[in-house]
Design a protein around this motif. Structure first.
Motif, PDB file in Angstrom:
ATOM      1  N   ASP A 181       0.810  -1.213   0.000  1.00 10.82           N
ATOM      2  CA  ASP A 181       0.000   0.000   0.000  1.00 10.82           C
ATOM      3  C   ASP A 181       0.847   1.268   0.000  1.00 10.82           C
ATOM      4  OD1 ASP A 181      -2.350  -1.418  -0.099  1.00 10.82           O
ATOM      5  OD2 ASP A 181      -2.751  -1.274   2.050  1.00 10.82           O
ATOM      6  N   VAL A 182       1.999   1.239   0.640  1.00 12.22           N
ATOM      7  CA  VAL A 182       2.851   2.436   0.685  1.00 12.22           C
ATOM      8  C   VAL A 182       3.254   2.845  -0.726  1.00 12.22           C
ATOM      9  CG1 VAL A 182       5.078   3.345   1.467  1.00 12.22           C
ATOM     10  CG2 VAL A 182       3.678   1.981   3.023  1.00 12.22           C
ATOM     11  N   VAL A 183       3.662   1.884  -1.533  1.00  9.82           N
ATOM     12  CA  VAL A 183       4.062   2.177  -2.910  1.00  9.82           C
ATOM     13  C   VAL A 183       2.846   2.545  -3.755  1.00  9.82           C
ATOM     14  CG1 VAL A 183       5.144   1.230  -4.991  1.00  9.82           C
ATOM     15  CG2 VAL A 183       6.098   0.703  -2.749  1.00  9.82           C
ATOM     16  N   LEU A 184       1.736   1.815  -3.570  1.00  6.48           N
ATOM     17  CA  LEU A 184       0.535   2.096  -4.360  1.00  6.48           C
ATOM     18  C   LEU A 184      -0.024   3.490  -4.092  1.00  6.48           C
ATOM     19  CD1 LEU A 184      -1.336  -1.309  -4.040  1.00  6.48           C
ATOM     20  CD2 LEU A 184      -0.385  -0.328  -6.138  1.00  6.48           C
ATOM     21  N   ASP A 185       0.136   3.986  -2.890  1.00  5.18           N
ATOM     22  CA  ASP A 185      -0.474   5.260  -2.509  1.00  5.18           C
ATOM     23  C   ASP A 185       0.508   6.427  -2.480  1.00  5.18           C
ATOM     24  OD1 ASP A 185      -2.966   4.040  -2.295  1.00  5.18           O
ATOM     25  OD2 ASP A 185      -2.534   3.389  -0.242  1.00  5.18           O
ATOM     26  N   THR A 223      -1.927   8.708  -7.662  1.00  4.39           N
ATOM     27  CA  THR A 223      -1.064   7.668  -7.119  1.00  4.39           C
ATOM     28  C   THR A 223      -1.117   6.509  -8.106  1.00  4.39           C
ATOM     29  OG1 THR A 223      -2.834   6.551  -5.906  1.00  4.39           O
ATOM     30  CG2 THR A 223      -1.649   8.310  -4.728  1.00  4.39           C
ATOM     31  N   LEU A 224      -0.252   5.567  -7.942  1.00  5.15           N
ATOM     32  CA  LEU A 224      -0.276   4.378  -8.788  1.00  5.15           C
ATOM     33  C   LEU A 224      -1.644   3.707  -8.691  1.00  5.15           C
ATOM     34  CD1 LEU A 224       1.219   2.437 -10.660  1.00  5.15           C
ATOM     35  CD2 LEU A 224       2.320   1.442  -8.654  1.00  5.15           C
ATOM     36  N   ARG A 225      -2.161   3.587  -7.487  1.00  2.44           N
ATOM     37  CA  ARG A 225      -3.467   2.966  -7.272  1.00  2.44           C
ATOM     38  C   ARG A 225      -4.579   3.753  -7.973  1.00  2.44           C
ATOM     39  NH1 ARG A 225      -5.082  -0.322  -3.183  1.00  2.44           N
ATOM     40  NH2 ARG A 225      -3.405   0.379  -1.799  1.00  2.44           N
ATOM     41  N   SER A 226      -4.619   5.063  -7.764  1.00  2.00           N
ATOM     42  CA  SER A 226      -5.716   5.855  -8.332  1.00  2.00           C
ATOM     43  C   SER A 226      -5.661   5.883  -9.853  1.00  2.00           C
ATOM     44  CB  SER A 226      -5.716   7.278  -7.759  1.00  2.00           C
ATOM     45  OG  SER A 226      -4.618   8.040  -8.237  1.00  2.00           O
ATOM     46  N   LEU A 227      -4.462   5.925 -10.423  1.00  3.56           N
ATOM     47  CA  LEU A 227      -4.338   5.931 -11.886  1.00  3.56           C
ATOM     48  C   LEU A 227      -4.778   4.595 -12.482  1.00  3.56           C
ATOM     49  CD1 LEU A 227      -0.934   7.790 -12.235  1.00  3.56           C
ATOM     50  CD2 LEU A 227      -3.188   8.678 -12.897  1.00  3.56           C
ATOM     51  N   LEU A 228      -4.379   3.500 -11.857  1.00  4.23           N
ATOM     52  CA  LEU A 228      -4.802   2.184 -12.351  1.00  4.23           C
ATOM     53  C   LEU A 228      -6.317   2.019 -12.244  1.00  4.23           C
ATOM     54  CD1 LEU A 228      -1.954  -0.027 -10.865  1.00  4.23           C
ATOM     55  CD2 LEU A 228      -2.419   0.350 -13.301  1.00  4.23           C
ATOM     56  N   SER A 229      -6.874   2.452 -11.118  1.00  6.50           N
ATOM     57  CA  SER A 229      -8.322   2.345 -10.939  1.00  6.50           C
ATOM     58  C   SER A 229      -9.059   3.201 -11.966  1.00  6.50           C
ATOM     59  CB  SER A 229      -8.703   2.757  -9.518  1.00  6.50           C
ATOM     60  OG  SER A 229     -10.068   2.537  -9.288  1.00  6.50           O
ATOM     61  N   ARG A 230      -8.519   4.380 -12.275  1.00  3.92           N
ATOM     62  CA  ARG A 230      -9.148   5.254 -13.266  1.00  3.92           C
ATOM     63  C   ARG A 230      -9.017   4.667 -14.673  1.00  3.92           C
ATOM     64  NH1 ARG A 230     -12.565   8.286 -15.530  1.00  3.92           N
ATOM     65  NH2 ARG A 230     -13.569   6.546 -14.527  1.00  3.92           N
ATOM     66  N   PRO A 236      -8.802  -1.868  -4.052  1.00  4.68           N
ATOM     67  CA  PRO A 236      -7.791  -2.921  -4.013  1.00  4.68           C
ATOM     68  C   PRO A 236      -7.460  -3.404  -5.433  1.00  4.68           C
ATOM     69  CG  PRO A 236      -9.563  -3.383  -2.454  1.00  4.68           C
ATOM     70  CD  PRO A 236     -10.025  -2.248  -3.318  1.00  4.68           C
ATOM     71  N   VAL A 237      -6.222  -3.817  -5.642  1.00  7.92           N
ATOM     72  CA  VAL A 237      -5.782  -4.284  -6.956  1.00  7.92           C
ATOM     73  C   VAL A 237      -6.620  -5.479  -7.410  1.00  7.92           C
ATOM     74  CG1 VAL A 237      -3.838  -5.239  -8.264  1.00  7.92           C
ATOM     75  CG2 VAL A 237      -3.451  -3.370  -6.656  1.00  7.92           C
ATOM     76  N   GLU A 238      -6.995  -6.355  -6.489  1.00  8.11           N
ATOM     77  CA  GLU A 238      -7.803  -7.520  -6.852  1.00  8.11           C
ATOM     78  C   GLU A 238      -9.143  -7.098  -7.446  1.00  8.11           C
ATOM     79  OE1 GLU A 238      -6.474  -7.029  -3.747  1.00  8.11           O
ATOM     80  OE2 GLU A 238      -4.733  -8.331  -4.013  1.00  8.11           O
ATOM     81  N   SER A 239      -9.721  -6.027  -6.920  1.00  9.95           N
ATOM     82  CA  SER A 239     -10.968  -5.490  -7.449  1.00  9.95           C
ATOM     83  C   SER A 239     -10.756  -4.935  -8.859  1.00  9.95           C
ATOM     84  CB  SER A 239     -11.516  -4.404  -6.525  1.00  9.95           C
ATOM     85  OG  SER A 239     -12.629  -3.759  -7.105  1.00  9.95           O
TER      86      SER A 239
END
Length: 168
Positions: free
Chosen positions: A27-31, A46-53, A79-82
C-alpha cells in the motif's frame, strides 16, 4: 490492420499487465503521490488511483453507452484484486464495442451520454479518441511509477513492440 482497434487492444492489454504487476506492491508504494503538472486530469494521482481510473474509464463509458449509472465510489482506494475483476469485465466489453462500431464504419455515429449533467451527445470516434488520449497519459505515469518501484519488465509500455508481437 485496423489501427484504432489495435490501439484499444493494446490499451486493454497494457492496463491488465500494469494492474497485475501492481498486485506485487504494498500500500505504501501504491499510494505514494506521483508529482505531475497537468491540472484537471487527475488530482493527487497515485499508482493505485491511476490504475483504478484506467479501468474505471472503460467502465464509465460502458455504463454511459448502456444508459446505466456508474459507481464512482469503487475507485476510492480500490484494491488491486478489485481492479483485476473489473478489468476482466469492462476491458472486453469496451473492446467489443470498439470492434463493433469500427467494423461497421460507425465511428461518426452519435450516442447520448445521459450520465452527464446536462446530457451530452458524443460520437463513438470522439469517445474512443478521448479514452485513448487520457489513458495514454495515465499509462505513461503508471509505467514510470512501476519502474520506480523496481518493476521494469514492461518498460514504458510502447505499443510498437506489442503490435509486432501480436501480429506474429
Amino acid at each position: 490492420m485496423d489501427l484504432i482497434t489495435k490501439m484499444v487492444e493494446h490499451h486493454v492489454w497494457l492496463t491488465g499487465e500494469m494492474v497485475a504487476r501492481a498486485a506485487r506492491l504494498d500500500d505504501v508504494v501504491l499510494d505514494k503521490p506521483i508529482e505531475i503538472s497537468v491540472e484537471g486530469v487527475d488530482d493527487d494521482p497515485t499508482l493505485r488511483s491511476l490504475l483504478s481510473r484506467l479501468v474505471g474509464q472503460m467502465g464509465m463509458w460502458n455504463a454511459a453507452m448502456a444508459s446505466r449509472e456508474y459507481d464512482w465510489s469503487v475507485e476510492k482506494h480500490e484494491p488491486v484484486e478489485s481492479m483485476q475483476r473489473r478489468l476482466a469485465v469492462e476491458g472486453p466489453q469496451y473492446l467489443g464495442l470498439v470492434r463493433e462500431v469500427t467494423a461497421a464504419g460507425r465511428l461518426d455515429d452519435t450516442f447520448v451520454d445521459a450520465l452527464c449533467e446536462p446530457a451530452q451527445v458524443f460520437t463513438y470516434g470522439g469517445m474512443i479518441a478521448h479514452v485513448l488520449t487520457f489513458a495514454a497519459h495515465r499509462r505513461t505515469l503508471v509505467a514510470g511509477a512501476l519502474i520506480d518501484a523496481g518493476i521494469t519488465d514492461l518498460g514504458a509500455g510502447d505499443p510498437r513492440l506489442w503490435v509486432a508481437e501480436s501480429a506474429a
